[in-house]
Design a protein around this motif. Structure first.
Motif, PDB file in Angstrom:
ATOM      1  N   ALA A 411      15.515  11.599 -16.002  1.00  0.00           N
ATOM      2  CA  ALA A 411      15.363  11.864 -14.750  1.00  0.00           C
ATOM      3  C   ALA A 411      13.943  12.594 -14.010  1.00  0.00           C
ATOM      4  O   ALA A 411      14.179  12.576 -13.330  1.00  0.00           O
ATOM      5  CB  ALA A 411      16.825  12.669 -15.561  1.00  0.00           C
ATOM      6  N   ALA A 412      13.560  13.876 -15.259  1.00  0.00           N
ATOM      7  CA  ALA A 412      12.694  14.659 -14.348  1.00  0.00           C
ATOM      8  C   ALA A 412      11.490  13.701 -14.454  1.00  0.00           C
ATOM      9  O   ALA A 412      10.786  14.224 -13.388  1.00  0.00           O
ATOM     10  CB  ALA A 412      12.843  16.007 -15.242  1.00  0.00           C
ATOM     11  N   GLN A 413      10.503  12.779 -15.220  1.00  0.00           N
ATOM     12  CA  GLN A 413      10.352  12.295 -14.740  1.00  0.00           C
ATOM     13  C   GLN A 413       9.952  10.933 -13.267  1.00  0.00           C
ATOM     14  O   GLN A 413       9.149  11.289 -12.182  1.00  0.00           O
ATOM     15  CB  GLN A 413       9.344  11.511 -16.258  1.00  0.00           C
ATOM     16  CG  GLN A 413       8.576  12.025 -17.088  1.00  0.00           C
ATOM     17  CD  GLN A 413       8.564  10.616 -17.811  1.00  0.00           C
ATOM     18  OE1 GLN A 413       8.547   9.967 -18.350  1.00  0.00           O
ATOM     19  NE2 GLN A 413       7.553  11.717 -18.318  1.00  0.00           N
ATOM     20  N   ILE A 414      11.337  10.866 -13.280  1.00  0.00           N
ATOM     21  CA  ILE A 414      11.938   9.708 -11.758  1.00  0.00           C
ATOM     22  C   ILE A 414      11.941  10.663 -11.083  1.00  0.00           C
ATOM     23  O   ILE A 414      11.329   9.965  -9.871  1.00  0.00           O
ATOM     24  CB  ILE A 414      12.646   9.214 -12.260  1.00  0.00           C
ATOM     25  CG1 ILE A 414      12.899   7.805 -13.345  1.00  0.00           C
ATOM     26  CG2 ILE A 414      13.834   8.395 -10.906  1.00  0.00           C
ATOM     27  CD1 ILE A 414      14.667   7.904 -13.742  1.00  0.00           C
ATOM     28  N   THR A 415      12.144  11.726 -10.991  1.00  0.00           N
ATOM     29  CA  THR A 415      12.524  12.876 -10.052  1.00  0.00           C
ATOM     30  C   THR A 415      10.925  12.897  -8.963  1.00  0.00           C
ATOM     31  O   THR A 415      10.397  12.995  -7.522  1.00  0.00           O
ATOM     32  CB  THR A 415      13.076  14.160 -10.484  1.00  0.00           C
ATOM     33  OG1 THR A 415      13.910  13.839 -10.304  1.00  0.00           O
ATOM     34  CG2 THR A 415      12.921  15.392  -8.929  1.00  0.00           C
ATOM     35  N   LEU A 416       9.496  13.087 -10.069  1.00  0.00           N
ATOM     36  CA  LEU A 416       8.361  13.660  -8.964  1.00  0.00           C
ATOM     37  C   LEU A 416       8.128  11.862  -8.560  1.00  0.00           C
ATOM     38  O   LEU A 416       7.081  12.419  -8.010  1.00  0.00           O
ATOM     39  CB  LEU A 416       7.536  13.367 -10.663  1.00  0.00           C
ATOM     40  CG  LEU A 416       7.707  15.013 -11.260  1.00  0.00           C
ATOM     41  CD1 LEU A 416       6.989  14.986 -12.287  1.00  0.00           C
ATOM     42  CD2 LEU A 416       7.614  15.799  -9.968  1.00  0.00           C
ATOM     43  N   ALA A 417       8.453  10.761  -9.658  1.00  0.00           N
ATOM     44  CA  ALA A 417       8.225   9.268  -8.800  1.00  0.00           C
ATOM     45  C   ALA A 417       8.526   8.958  -8.045  1.00  0.00           C
ATOM     46  O   ALA A 417       7.588   8.697  -6.343  1.00  0.00           O
ATOM     47  CB  ALA A 417       8.568   7.844 -10.393  1.00  0.00           C
ATOM     48  N   LEU A 418       9.517   9.413  -7.284  1.00  0.00           N
ATOM     49  CA  LEU A 418      10.445   9.425  -6.518  1.00  0.00           C
ATOM     50  C   LEU A 418      10.150  10.226  -5.018  1.00  0.00           C
ATOM     51  O   LEU A 418      10.019   9.995  -3.618  1.00  0.00           O
ATOM     52  CB  LEU A 418      12.482   9.308  -6.240  1.00  0.00           C
ATOM     53  CG  LEU A 418      12.479   8.524  -7.075  1.00  0.00           C
ATOM     54  CD1 LEU A 418      14.319   9.657  -7.131  1.00  0.00           C
ATOM     55  CD2 LEU A 418      13.079   7.395  -6.193  1.00  0.00           C
ATOM     56  N   GLY A 419       9.562  11.782  -5.520  1.00  0.00           N
ATOM     57  CA  GLY A 419       8.850  12.225  -4.639  1.00  0.00           C
ATOM     58  C   GLY A 419       7.184  11.557  -4.514  1.00  0.00           C
ATOM     59  O   GLY A 419       7.023  12.090  -2.753  1.00  0.00           O
ATOM     60  N   GLY A 549      18.382  17.488  -1.976  1.00  0.00           N
ATOM     61  CA  GLY A 549      17.771  16.370  -2.155  1.00  0.00           C
ATOM     62  C   GLY A 549      17.032  15.983  -0.566  1.00  0.00           C
ATOM     63  O   GLY A 549      16.276  15.907  -0.114  1.00  0.00           O
ATOM     64  N   ALA A 550      18.503  16.069   0.376  1.00  0.00           N
ATOM     65  CA  ALA A 550      18.352  16.141   1.581  1.00  0.00           C
ATOM     66  C   ALA A 550      17.815  16.681   2.508  1.00  0.00           C
ATOM     67  O   ALA A 550      17.324  16.433   3.314  1.00  0.00           O
ATOM     68  CB  ALA A 550      19.855  15.736   2.011  1.00  0.00           C
ATOM     69  N   SER A 551      17.199  17.742   2.120  1.00  0.00           N
ATOM     70  CA  SER A 551      16.992  19.039   2.805  1.00  0.00           C
ATOM     71  C   SER A 551      14.910  18.473   2.873  1.00  0.00           C
ATOM     72  O   SER A 551      15.361  17.150   1.787  1.00  0.00           O
ATOM     73  CB  SER A 551      17.242  20.610   1.917  1.00  0.00           C
ATOM     74  OG  SER A 551      15.970  20.160   1.009  1.00  0.00           O
ATOM     75  N   LYS A 552      14.579  19.145   3.733  1.00  0.00           N
ATOM     76  CA  LYS A 552      13.145  18.399   3.773  1.00  0.00           C
ATOM     77  C   LYS A 552      12.546  18.678   3.215  1.00  0.00           C
ATOM     78  O   LYS A 552      11.302  18.413   2.212  1.00  0.00           O
ATOM     79  CB  LYS A 552      12.671  19.306   5.623  1.00  0.00           C
ATOM     80  CG  LYS A 552      12.514  20.800   5.120  1.00  0.00           C
ATOM     81  CD  LYS A 552      11.875  21.565   6.320  1.00  0.00           C
ATOM     82  CE  LYS A 552      11.618  23.396   5.959  1.00  0.00           C
ATOM     83  NZ  LYS A 552      11.583  23.799   6.918  1.00  0.00           N
ATOM     84  N   ASP A 553      12.352  19.511   1.485  1.00  0.00           N
ATOM     85  CA  ASP A 553      11.868  20.077   0.156  1.00  0.00           C
ATOM     86  C   ASP A 553      11.896  18.873  -0.674  1.00  0.00           C
ATOM     87  O   ASP A 553      10.672  18.886  -1.490  1.00  0.00           O
ATOM     88  CB  ASP A 553      12.428  20.678  -0.254  1.00  0.00           C
ATOM     89  CG  ASP A 553      12.463  22.385   0.642  1.00  0.00           C
ATOM     90  OD1 ASP A 553      10.974  22.957   1.290  1.00  0.00           O
ATOM     91  OD2 ASP A 553      13.052  23.306   0.833  1.00  0.00           O
ATOM     92  N   ASP A 554      12.787  18.216   0.106  1.00  0.00           N
ATOM     93  CA  ASP A 554      12.848  16.648  -1.398  1.00  0.00           C
ATOM     94  C   ASP A 554      12.932  16.989  -1.988  1.00  0.00           C
ATOM     95  O   ASP A 554      13.904  17.443  -2.991  1.00  0.00           O
ATOM     96  CB  ASP A 554      11.958  16.283  -0.472  1.00  0.00           C
ATOM     97  CG  ASP A 554      11.908  14.732  -0.711  1.00  0.00           C
ATOM     98  OD1 ASP A 554      13.050  13.764  -0.787  1.00  0.00           O
ATOM     99  OD2 ASP A 554      11.306  13.886  -1.418  1.00  0.00           O
ATOM    100  N   ALA A 555      12.095  16.296  -3.007  1.00  0.00           N
ATOM    101  CA  ALA A 555      12.432  16.559  -4.757  1.00  0.00           C
ATOM    102  C   ALA A 555      11.698  17.847  -4.688  1.00  0.00           C
ATOM    103  O   ALA A 555      12.205  17.916  -5.623  1.00  0.00           O
ATOM    104  CB  ALA A 555      10.764  15.688  -4.495  1.00  0.00           C
ATOM    105  N   GLU A 556      11.197  18.794  -4.082  1.00  0.00           N
ATOM    106  CA  GLU A 556      11.689  20.263  -4.788  1.00  0.00           C
ATOM    107  C   GLU A 556      12.637  21.245  -4.549  1.00  0.00           C
ATOM    108  O   GLU A 556      12.833  21.663  -5.236  1.00  0.00           O
ATOM    109  CB  GLU A 556      10.202  20.999  -3.252  1.00  0.00           C
ATOM    110  CG  GLU A 556       8.595  20.510  -3.788  1.00  0.00           C
ATOM    111  CD  GLU A 556       8.205  20.713  -5.522  1.00  0.00           C
ATOM    112  OE1 GLU A 556       8.958  21.547  -5.609  1.00  0.00           O
ATOM    113  OE2 GLU A 556       7.655  19.985  -5.412  1.00  0.00           O
TER     114      GLU A 556
END
Length: 620
Positions: A411-419, A549-556
């Protein structure tokens, strides 16, 4: 523009078939998964002592009829003529026979489905059934089977429907007739045949007649020939066109004004500006250049001759994926081929280029890389990194479910990819276990960008209807528009499946599953840690703007969740953290001929798609 029924997939399962319907076309396609055929649904009989009339009024009877209709749709989808006829036969099922006019999602009937697929004998069986299908039945956006057959370029279905009473002048909710759609798609044969039926040439909601919408010279000329032959004056709308040689110019004053307005509304694209500034600069050659200096030719093109087929990895509606070896260095790659006939015939060129562009321009450790792209007379080819350890779907099938630690890592690696995708204004939109592959080391990488969308903004709502049936977000089903937040919802669905073993709202009944996605309570098992439960729940909030994840910070924003507490993100992206142990995926080599992969390399007439080839990707 007509959109695909489903995008090309390496692996097809009953819970992961993909559909797509782009907002540019407003075509409203029903989700049509390839599902195993149901057993005979008529197993329940009237209770002893009850009369048939009473039984026909019960919920039990209505549920049985509903099961029969669902089974009929599945047989139609699989083009099984014998079973379609059986399901419709009252001599076999009496009052329980399937209803060819039963409506499903978005008011589609079995005839709408058969017309889209081009199944002539199935269409005929539905029309000729005792309670025959209504050839003018409407979907929720007022499209008839004739509209859909035209959009998908099935002339034989168009003829069959009209011969059986289809009204060629019926309009959908945009006031387009079948002739409007044949014209705007450039299907000159359908235009010619429809004109022979003497249709009414009216305008649509934008004030355009079918001739105004002509996609190409051939279609435009068909209208002119029709008017000359019958001495019919075509209606004038003020929309001017000019024929230049064999090219039809869209040169209406309104077109120019709309283009100017569109340019003023379009925001500057940082990536475009960067690409322009970094373009190769012309440098004048020194005047002292020797006349006999040799001109060095660039490396030869990469093509079919450079690869040896090892085995087939997957197959979809529009092509296949092969494991290949590059002959000069023995390096293995995943070679994806798309059949031009299917891509062009179904107006999928845009989708093919979207996938190619993303793979070419996005460089990230957790996204597959495109190394080469070329074309043959019959195929479009993409040569990508080969990830030998299969996809998450394969490993979930083996292990039933993952530990929280293993799920957290992926999930963490996918989070970075989506970001990374979101930073480049790209929506993935098809996150599921089959689209996450594991490389040689066991790290996760996103693949299959056939349903992705480029050039999105936070303010812009995408109104496509796309995804995989068990992984559709609530806003997708509501057709309310979506943003990058849809990818975070899908991460929640994937995370749930990784730790539980099934998608959260899964049901073998499609309608029930769609109802669950929109209304049912999300039940996260109590054996999961509080952080894991909360992570899934926050990602799967039905209101997109309130989702993690809906905020402007997205993946962060996602990375800060306690579920990832203690994770060193810098070590993760640099691949310093050891991946979870996995059981290797074994594939038996099987020699694949060059012609099977690339088609015939010598063709008298070859359809070339400009701008496709990439000789060598320079991504690291």
């Amino acid at each position: 523009m007509v959109e695909p029924i489903s995008s090309f997939k390496q692996n097809k399962t009953s819970s992961s078939n993909s559909i797509d319907n782009e907002e540019d076309s407003n075509e409203e396609n029903e989700v049509r998964p390839e599902m195993p055929l149901a057993e005979d649904p008529i197993k329940t009989k009237p209770s002893p002592g009850s009369t048939l009339d009473n039984f026909l009024k019960t919920d039990e009877y209505r549920n049985l009829r509903r099961k029969m209709n669902l089974t009929l749709w599945e047989y139609v989808e699989q083009n099984d003529l014998n079973f379609v006829k059986k399901m419709l036969d009252p001599e076999i099922y009496s009052n329980f026979a399937a209803d060819p006019n039963a409506k499903g999602l978005n008011d589609w009937t079995a005839l709408h489905m058969a017309s889209v697929y081009g199944y002539k004998m199935i269409c005929l069986a539905l029309i000729q059934a005792p309670n025959g299908a209504d050839v003018n039945s409407r979907t929720s956006i007022q499209r008839t089977p004739l509209h859909l057959a035209t959009l998908h370029n099935h002339l034989h279905i168009v003829k069959l429907l009209v011969e059986n009473g289809a009204d060629i002048n019926l309009k959908d909710n945009e006031n387009n007739t079948a002739l409007h759609y044949a014209s705007m798609q450039g299907y000159s044969q359908i235009v010619d045949w429809l004109l022979q039926q003497k249709p009414v040439l009216e305008t649509n909601s934008l004030g355009r007649t079918p001739i105004c919408l002509s996609l190409n010279y051939e279609t435009y000329q068909t209208f002119l020939d029709y008017s000359k032959f019958l001495s019919v004056k075509l209606p004038e709308t003020g929309y001017s066109r000019v024929v230049l040689g064999n090219t039809l110019l869209h040169n209406s004053r309104e077109d120019y004004i709309n283009k100017i307005i569109a340019k003023t509304l379009k925001k500057n694209n940082i990536n475009d500006a960067k690409a322009f500034n970094e373009r190769p600069k012309f440098q004048a050659k020194p005047k002292t250049k020797k006349l006999n200096e040799k001109f060095i030719l660039p490396p030869s093109k990469v093509g079919p001759k450079d690869f040896r087929g090892i085995t087939q990895l997957g197959k979809g509606s529009f092509g296949e994926v092969y494991l290949v070896e590059k002959i000069d260095n023995n390096q293995q790659y995943a070679l994806k081929v798309l059949r031009k006939e299917k891509v062009i015939g179904n107006n999928l060129v845009k989708y093919a280029f979207t996938e190619r562009n993303i793979l070419l321009h996005i460089s990230h450790p957790f996204i597959v890389k495109l190394n080469y792209a070329f074309q043959t007379p019959e195929k479009l080819v993409m040569v990508m990194d080969y990830c030998p350890n299969g996809d998450l779907g394969t490993h979930l099938a083996r292990e039933k479910k993952f530990t929280e630690d293993k799920a957290r890592f992926y999930a963490a690696q996918i989070t970075l990819a989506l970001g990374e995708l979101h930073k480049n204004a790209i929506l993935f939109r098809d996150l599921k276990p089959e689209n996450v592959v594991l490389d040689a080391d066991g790290n996760a990488r996103l693949t299959d960008f056939g349903l992705s969308k480029e050039g999105t903004t936070d303010e812009q709502l995408s109104r496509s209807f796309c995804g995989s049936i068990a992984y559709l977000a609530p806003e997708m089903l509501k057709r309310s528009g979506h943003t990058r937040s849809v990818d975070w919802y899908l991460l929640g669905v994937l995370s749930y499946e990784m730790v539980v073993g099934t998608p959260p709202f899964y049901s073998p009944n499609r309608d029930q599953m769609f109802s669950n996605i929109q209304k049912a309570d999300l039940k996260v098992p109590q054996f999961l840690s509080n952080d894991c439960q909360n992570f899934i729940k926050e990602l799967m909030v039905r209101e997109p703007l309130k989702r993690l994840g809906a905020s402007k910070d997205d993946a962060e924003d996602v990375k800060m969740h306690p579920f990832f507490s203690g994770l060193n993100w810098d070590d993760l992206i640099k691949k310093r953290l050891p991946p979870p142990p996995i059981k290797p995926v074994r594939r038996a080599p099987k020699s694949i001929s060059s012609e099977k992969m690339f088609g015939k390399l010598k063709a008298e007439v070859a359809q070339r798609i400009d701008g496709w080839s990439v000789l060598q990707s320079n991504k690291k």
